[in-house]
Design a protein around this motif. Structure first.
Motif, PDB file in Angstrom:
ATOM      1  N   GLU A 148       0.834  -1.198   0.000  1.00 50.70           N
ATOM      2  CA  GLU A 148       0.000   0.000   0.000  1.00 50.70           C
ATOM      3  C   GLU A 148       0.869   1.248   0.000  1.00 50.70           C
ATOM      4  O   GLU A 148       1.799   1.373   0.798  1.00 50.70           O
ATOM      5  CB  GLU A 148      -0.908   0.006   1.228  1.00 50.70           C
ATOM      6  CG  GLU A 148      -1.784   1.243   1.292  1.00 50.70           C
ATOM      7  CD  GLU A 148      -2.729   1.222   2.486  1.00 50.70           C
ATOM      8  OE1 GLU A 148      -3.082   2.306   2.977  1.00 50.70           O
ATOM      9  OE2 GLU A 148      -3.090   0.117   2.936  1.00 50.70           O
ATOM     10  N   ASP A 203       2.109  -6.063   5.005  1.00 48.36           N
ATOM     11  CA  ASP A 203       1.373  -6.568   6.163  1.00 48.36           C
ATOM     12  C   ASP A 203       2.162  -6.388   7.449  1.00 48.36           C
ATOM     13  O   ASP A 203       1.593  -6.389   8.535  1.00 48.36           O
ATOM     14  CB  ASP A 203       1.060  -8.061   5.984  1.00 48.36           C
ATOM     15  CG  ASP A 203       0.041  -8.286   4.880  1.00 48.36           C
ATOM     16  OD1 ASP A 203      -0.710  -7.344   4.594  1.00 48.36           O
ATOM     17  OD2 ASP A 203       0.017  -9.385   4.322  1.00 48.36           O
ATOM     18  N   GLN A 240      -3.339   0.244  -3.381  1.00 45.22           N
ATOM     19  CA  GLN A 240      -2.487  -0.929  -3.429  1.00 45.22           C
ATOM     20  C   GLN A 240      -1.725  -0.952  -4.756  1.00 45.22           C
ATOM     21  O   GLN A 240      -2.322  -0.773  -5.826  1.00 45.22           O
ATOM     22  CB  GLN A 240      -3.321  -2.206  -3.301  1.00 45.22           C
ATOM     23  CG  GLN A 240      -4.018  -2.362  -1.964  1.00 45.22           C
ATOM     24  CD  GLN A 240      -3.049  -2.680  -0.844  1.00 45.22           C
ATOM     25  OE1 GLN A 240      -1.990  -3.263  -1.054  1.00 45.22           O
ATOM     26  NE2 GLN A 240      -3.402  -2.296   0.376  1.00 45.22           N
ATOM     27  N   ARG A 286      -6.055   0.160   7.938  1.00 50.70           N
ATOM     28  CA  ARG A 286      -6.860  -0.505   6.918  1.00 50.70           C
ATOM     29  C   ARG A 286      -6.567  -2.003   6.899  1.00 50.70           C
ATOM     30  O   ARG A 286      -7.476  -2.805   6.677  1.00 50.70           O
ATOM     31  CB  ARG A 286      -6.601   0.105   5.539  1.00 50.70           C
ATOM     32  CG  ARG A 286      -7.603  -0.410   4.491  1.00 50.70           C
ATOM     33  CD  ARG A 286      -7.533   0.347   3.210  1.00 50.70           C
ATOM     34  NE  ARG A 286      -6.442  -0.119   2.373  1.00 50.70           N
ATOM     35  CZ  ARG A 286      -6.238   0.312   1.135  1.00 50.70           C
ATOM     36  NH1 ARG A 286      -7.030   1.240   0.627  1.00 50.70           N
ATOM     37  NH2 ARG A 286      -5.236  -0.142   0.421  1.00 50.70           N
ATOM     38  N   LYS A 287      -5.305  -2.377   7.119  1.00 43.63           N
ATOM     39  CA  LYS A 287      -4.967  -3.804   7.170  1.00 43.63           C
ATOM     40  C   LYS A 287      -5.743  -4.486   8.294  1.00 43.63           C
ATOM     41  O   LYS A 287      -6.256  -5.600   8.132  1.00 43.63           O
ATOM     42  CB  LYS A 287      -3.465  -3.981   7.383  1.00 43.63           C
ATOM     43  CG  LYS A 287      -2.598  -3.522   6.223  1.00 43.63           C
ATOM     44  CD  LYS A 287      -2.735  -4.437   5.040  1.00 43.63           C
ATOM     45  CE  LYS A 287      -1.786  -4.010   3.925  1.00 43.63           C
ATOM     46  NZ  LYS A 287      -1.983  -4.839   2.706  1.00 43.63           N
ATOM     47  N   ALA A 289      -8.569  -3.473   9.585  1.00 45.67           N
ATOM     48  CA  ALA A 289      -9.983  -3.495   9.208  1.00 45.67           C
ATOM     49  C   ALA A 289     -10.274  -4.633   8.235  1.00 45.67           C
ATOM     50  O   ALA A 289     -11.283  -5.344   8.359  1.00 45.67           O
ATOM     51  CB  ALA A 289     -10.379  -2.154   8.594  1.00 45.67           C
ATOM     52  N   GLU A 290      -9.381  -4.825   7.268  1.00 46.96           N
ATOM     53  CA  GLU A 290      -9.589  -5.892   6.292  1.00 46.96           C
ATOM     54  C   GLU A 290      -9.534  -7.263   6.949  1.00 46.96           C
ATOM     55  O   GLU A 290     -10.333  -8.150   6.625  1.00 46.96           O
ATOM     56  CB  GLU A 290      -8.528  -5.791   5.188  1.00 46.96           C
ATOM     57  CG  GLU A 290      -8.709  -4.584   4.278  1.00 46.96           C
ATOM     58  CD  GLU A 290      -7.565  -4.409   3.318  1.00 46.96           C
ATOM     59  OE1 GLU A 290      -6.554  -5.146   3.459  1.00 46.96           O
ATOM     60  OE2 GLU A 290      -7.646  -3.559   2.419  1.00 46.96           O
ATOM     61  N   LYS A 291      -8.599  -7.431   7.887  1.00 43.22           N
ATOM     62  CA  LYS A 291      -8.459  -8.725   8.553  1.00 43.22           C
ATOM     63  C   LYS A 291      -9.678  -9.029   9.424  1.00 43.22           C
ATOM     64  O   LYS A 291     -10.169 -10.157   9.462  1.00 43.22           O
ATOM     65  CB  LYS A 291      -7.178  -8.745   9.400  1.00 43.22           C
ATOM     66  CG  LYS A 291      -6.864 -10.108  10.003  1.00 43.22           C
ATOM     67  CD  LYS A 291      -5.508 -10.104  10.672  1.00 43.22           C
ATOM     68  CE  LYS A 291      -5.195 -11.449  11.297  1.00 43.22           C
ATOM     69  NZ  LYS A 291      -5.107 -12.534  10.304  1.00 43.22           N
ATOM     70  N   ALA A 329     -12.739  -7.820   9.002  1.00 45.17           N
ATOM     71  CA  ALA A 329     -13.883  -8.065   8.123  1.00 45.17           C
ATOM     72  C   ALA A 329     -13.808  -9.457   7.511  1.00 45.17           C
ATOM     73  O   ALA A 329     -14.822 -10.161   7.409  1.00 45.17           O
ATOM     74  CB  ALA A 329     -13.935  -7.001   7.028  1.00 45.17           C
ATOM     75  N   GLU A 330     -12.603  -9.868   7.122  1.00 48.25           N
ATOM     76  CA  GLU A 330     -12.441 -11.202   6.543  1.00 48.25           C
ATOM     77  C   GLU A 330     -12.785 -12.285   7.567  1.00 48.25           C
ATOM     78  O   GLU A 330     -13.442 -13.275   7.250  1.00 48.25           O
ATOM     79  CB  GLU A 330     -11.005 -11.393   6.054  1.00 48.25           C
ATOM     80  CG  GLU A 330     -10.744 -12.768   5.453  1.00 48.25           C
ATOM     81  CD  GLU A 330      -9.281 -12.989   5.129  1.00 48.25           C
ATOM     82  OE1 GLU A 330      -9.001 -13.790   4.214  1.00 48.25           O
ATOM     83  OE2 GLU A 330      -8.424 -12.400   5.803  1.00 48.25           O
ATOM     84  N   ARG A 344     -16.546 -12.362   8.047  1.00 45.01           N
ATOM     85  CA  ARG A 344     -17.211 -12.825   6.830  1.00 45.01           C
ATOM     86  C   ARG A 344     -17.045 -14.330   6.630  1.00 45.01           C
ATOM     87  O   ARG A 344     -17.979 -15.016   6.209  1.00 45.01           O
ATOM     88  CB  ARG A 344     -16.636 -12.075   5.614  1.00 45.01           C
ATOM     89  CG  ARG A 344     -17.203 -12.521   4.275  1.00 45.01           C
ATOM     90  CD  ARG A 344     -16.641 -11.666   3.149  1.00 45.01           C
ATOM     91  NE  ARG A 344     -15.193 -11.731   3.087  1.00 45.01           N
ATOM     92  CZ  ARG A 344     -14.520 -12.703   2.474  1.00 45.01           C
ATOM     93  NH1 ARG A 344     -15.170 -13.692   1.882  1.00 45.01           N
ATOM     94  NH2 ARG A 344     -13.204 -12.682   2.431  1.00 45.01           N
TER      95      ARG A 344
END
Length: 549
Positions: free
Chosen positions: A140, A164, A188, A329-330, A332-334, A336-337, A340
């Protein structure tokens, strides 16, 4: 044929040197552009260095284990075209001098050394995003440190990118004028993708501007204007004006590590300043030495909200938009994943911690005589988890839901969710099953401290098989922890408080703690989750059984 010298770039935040770990090429090898040349290690990570050119290796400098200074020669190539160095060894440190000495351009640099080389530029050089981590596919873009039209020197800082695991500063491999920048902060960028295009002397490494140039965040400066000395000279008065006028400073984003050079960080530590409270005036809010001085001048206090000019209950107006980029953001993505992909089931039980607290107080009193460190409650909870896992190995596991494979681990690698200046991280206590309470406490403190000060190694931040997330004194009554994917369980102790409970028919005051735990319902049934937590409860309410056979 020409000679090209590849120098060690800055592979970390202000890194002055790096350790050569391994060579992937040898003298005589023919390498292609972007082929891996060597592995080097900094304090933060191991980085693969790739070739900026296609050619034949004529020399390598250094042996594995040797520290190499940033900017020192690493690999020499025989390449088609002029290269970036003459056959004589002494000009190696200067990338553009040999090019200027070519017969075709020999007369032009003498007229105006600062501007004419750009006018004589014969090609473009595209700097591509290198592999800044082990097998990293993309990174990123965090911040630019140059803009279109800037004249940059070799090894000058261009941009910061984040993987990461770490933030890496990228430096220029050539001297030239920035023609275009690809991407905006927060975007990215794939490894090998074009990042910066330069107008350089010589042939460069492409015959024409790359196709990605139209996506640049700023339009390339016209070639007719870039060589003129006037814009470069006009920049100096602008700097004076900026220094005389009030400097616009950007407040730091909560939970995101502030951008600052190592020198600024060291000075801040010496002054006892928390960088998270210091507004930055540099690109993307980067903190400079002047920002520290300004912070000290106003009393070293966290930025205060503007004083209200009216009533205490005056209406507030306006909004503030904060881009979620970088490590935040990393995270947040982790998260959410994880939510999900994993169907969570949460189970909460209250545990009487009175006897554990009595035992802990007794051991800590003895520690004053033995010199051992004081124990908090985490080693006891960790041990209870380890013992409870013996009967349910499917909980000490990682689940590859794409392959449909559950891997049960004999060893307990205990993740410790920790809040750090860089955001939420999970350092790992390896082989927790083989540690006594003092060793467990020491290792938890060590890896958590390393995560907080940014010195944790890659292997210390990965590979956990089950995680503890403790909010300590902020633990509240109950919470619903999110599983650390691809694990299948997470245990979250809440704070210990004194409560009146009924015990043996009498109302007594006991030290009670709620234990909140979440499980992957695809792997762990509700019954098994309850059995696991009840086993932990029994062990903690009778702590003498924790270290029995």
């Amino acid at each position: 044929m020409g000679r090209y010298v590849f120098k060690l770039p800055d592979v970390g935040e202000g890194t002055a040197e790096a350790e050569l770990v391994a060579w992937h090429v040898k003298v005589g090898d023919r390498v292609e552009e972007d082929q891996v040349l060597a592995d080097v290690m900094t304090d933060k990570a191991t980085v693969e260095l790739t070739s900026p050119v296609t050619g034949v290796v004529t020399a390598t400098h250094g042996q594995p284990g040797v520290m190499s200074a940033v900017g020192s020669p690493l690999v020499e190539f025989e390449v088609e075209g002029a290269g970036n160095a003459s056959d004589a060894p002494e000009p190696v440190a200067e990338i553009v001098a040999p090019v200027a000495a070519e017969p075709e351009a020999a007369g032009e640099p003498e007229v105006a050394p600062e501007a004419e080389p750009v006018a004589a530029a014969a090609g473009n050089y595209v700097f591509k995003l290198p592999d800044v981590g082990e097998g990293t596919a993309e990174a990123e873009l965090v911040a630019w440190h140059v803009k279109v039209g800037d004249t940059v020197e070799e090894d000058q800082l261009l941009a910061e990118v984040m993987t990461d695991k770490a933030t890496v500063e990228l430096t220029s491999p050539v001297a030239g004028v920035v023609a275009s920048l690809t991407g905006e902060p927060g975007r990215q960028v794939p490894v090998g993708g074009p990042l910066v295009t330069f107008n350089v002397e010589g042939a460069g490494n492409v015959t024409a501007a790359p196709a990605s140039a139209p996506r640049a965040i700023e339009k390339p400066a016209p070639k007719a204007e870039t060589p003129k000395p006037a814009p470069a000279k006009a920049a100096a008065p602008a700097k004076v004006v900026a220094e005389a006028a009030p400097v616009a400073r950007t407040a730091q984003i909560p939970g995101v590590r502030p951008l600052a050079s190592p020198a600024v960080r060291n000075r801040a530590r010496e002054l006892g300043i928390e960088l998270q409270f210091v507004p930055g005036s540099g690109p993307a809010g980067r903190i400079e030495h002047g920002d520290l001085d300004a912070f000290l001048a106003r009393g070293s206090q966290a930025p205060a909200a503007p004083a209200a000019t009216g009533s205490l209950y005056a209406q507030a107006e306006g909004t503030t938009e904060v881009r979620i980029i970088g490590l935040r953001r990393k995270i947040a993505e982790k998260m959410a994943e994880s939510v999900r992909r994993i169907p969570h089931i949460t189970y909460v039980e209250e545990i009487d911690m009175t006897v554990v607290e009595e035992l802990r107080a007794h051991l800590n009193a003895q520690a004053k005589q033995t010199g051992k460190a004081k124990l908090n409650v985490l080693p006891f909870i960790a041990r209870a988890i380890i013992v409870a896992l013996r009967d349910q190995p499917q909980i000490n596991a990682t689940y590859d839901d794409e392959a449909g494979v559950l891997t049960q681990h004999a060893a307990v690698h205990l993740g410790i969710a920790a809040q750090t200046p860089n955001g939420l991280m999970v350092p790992v206590v390896r082989h927790a099953e083989a540690r006594d309470p003092y060793d467990t406490a020491a290792e938890i403190a060590r890896v958590s401290g390393a995560a907080k000060d940014g010195s944790a190694k890659r292997e210390e931040l990965s590979g956990s098989t089950i995680t503890i997330t403790s909010l300590g004194t902020l633990g509240g009554v109950v919470h619903t922890p999110i599983i650390n994917h691809p694990e299948v369980a997470i245990v979250g102790p809440n704070k210990i408080i004194e409560r009146v409970v009924v015990k043996d028919g009498q109302m007594v005051v006991r030290k009670m703690m709620n234990l909140s735990s979440s499980f992957d319902h695809r792997i762990v049934d509700g019954h098994d989750a309850a059995v696991f937590v009840q086993r932990i409860k029994g062990l903690l309410e009778h702590p003498t059984t924790l270290w029995m056979g």
